[in-house]
Design a protein around this motif. Structure first.
Motif: not given
Length: 206
Positions: A78-89, A139-145, A160-165
């Protein structure tokens, strides 16, 4: 008497956790006694009980350590800019779990141990709380991402971010379960599958 260094204490604690994890992976939680753990690590009862009061504390520590490692991977992304996409992460996180050979165990054995921890939470309230705390943290870390994805223009704000997380955590959990049950769950396959789903264009189907 010379003082024992923190590095020595940390190394001894990890030695105990590694031995306990190997025992649990071989024989399950209920088939493993503290005597089995003592024999595996080659330490006296006093040396082990200095760190852990019993088997339940060992199981909780293993679960907590696993969640902390995965959560850190999400937070770093989450601290990277841009963050890696979900597949990569997700591929990166699963490689950390599998290819890192946690506690020196093979990939499928490591996955089986994780599934055992999940199952044990159904009867152990203390472990259930540890798992719940880890899951909430993930979940909180993913929502931040997700917020980082949105800030980089990679994701819309409609869902909603939590749904994605929760969905992405489920993908990782399902892949770990596949490895435990069937083997051959390569992180690259998850990356490719997610990449394929992410490439879908609903407008072309209409």
């Amino acid at each position: 008497m010379a003082r024992v260094s923190q590095e020595h204490l940390d190394a001894r604690r990890r030695q105990i956790l590694a031995g306990a994890a190997r025992c649990f992976a071989r024989n399950g939680f209920h088939g493993t006694s503290m005597q089995d753990v003592l024999k595996e690590v080659g330490l006296s009862a006093g040396a082990v009980y200095r760190y852990f009061a019993g088997k339940e504390e060992l199981i909780a520590a293993i679960a907590d350590e696993a969640f902390n490692g995965i959560r850190r991977a999400f937070e770093e992304a989450a601290e990277l800019s841009p963050p890696p996409t979900p597949d990569v992460l997700l591929g990166r996180v699963l490689r950390r779990v599998f290819d890192g050979q946690v506690y020196g165990m093979e990939r499928r054995v490591c996955a089986a141990l994780i599934v055992q921890v999940w199952a044990e939470t159904l009867r152990d309230d203390r472990l259930a709380r540890t798992l719940d705390e880890g899951y909430t943290g993930m979940r909180a870390a993913w929502a931040k991402l997700v917020e980082a994805y949105r800030a980089a223009g990679l994701m819309s704000s409609e869902v909603p971010a939590d749904d994605v997380a929760r969905t992405l955590i489920a993908a990782a959990q399902g892949f770990i379960a596949q490895e435990a049950l069937f083997g051959g769950a390569e992180p690259g396959a998850l990356e490719n599958g997610l990449r394929g789903l992410m490439s879908m264009n609903p407008q072309k189907a209409s």
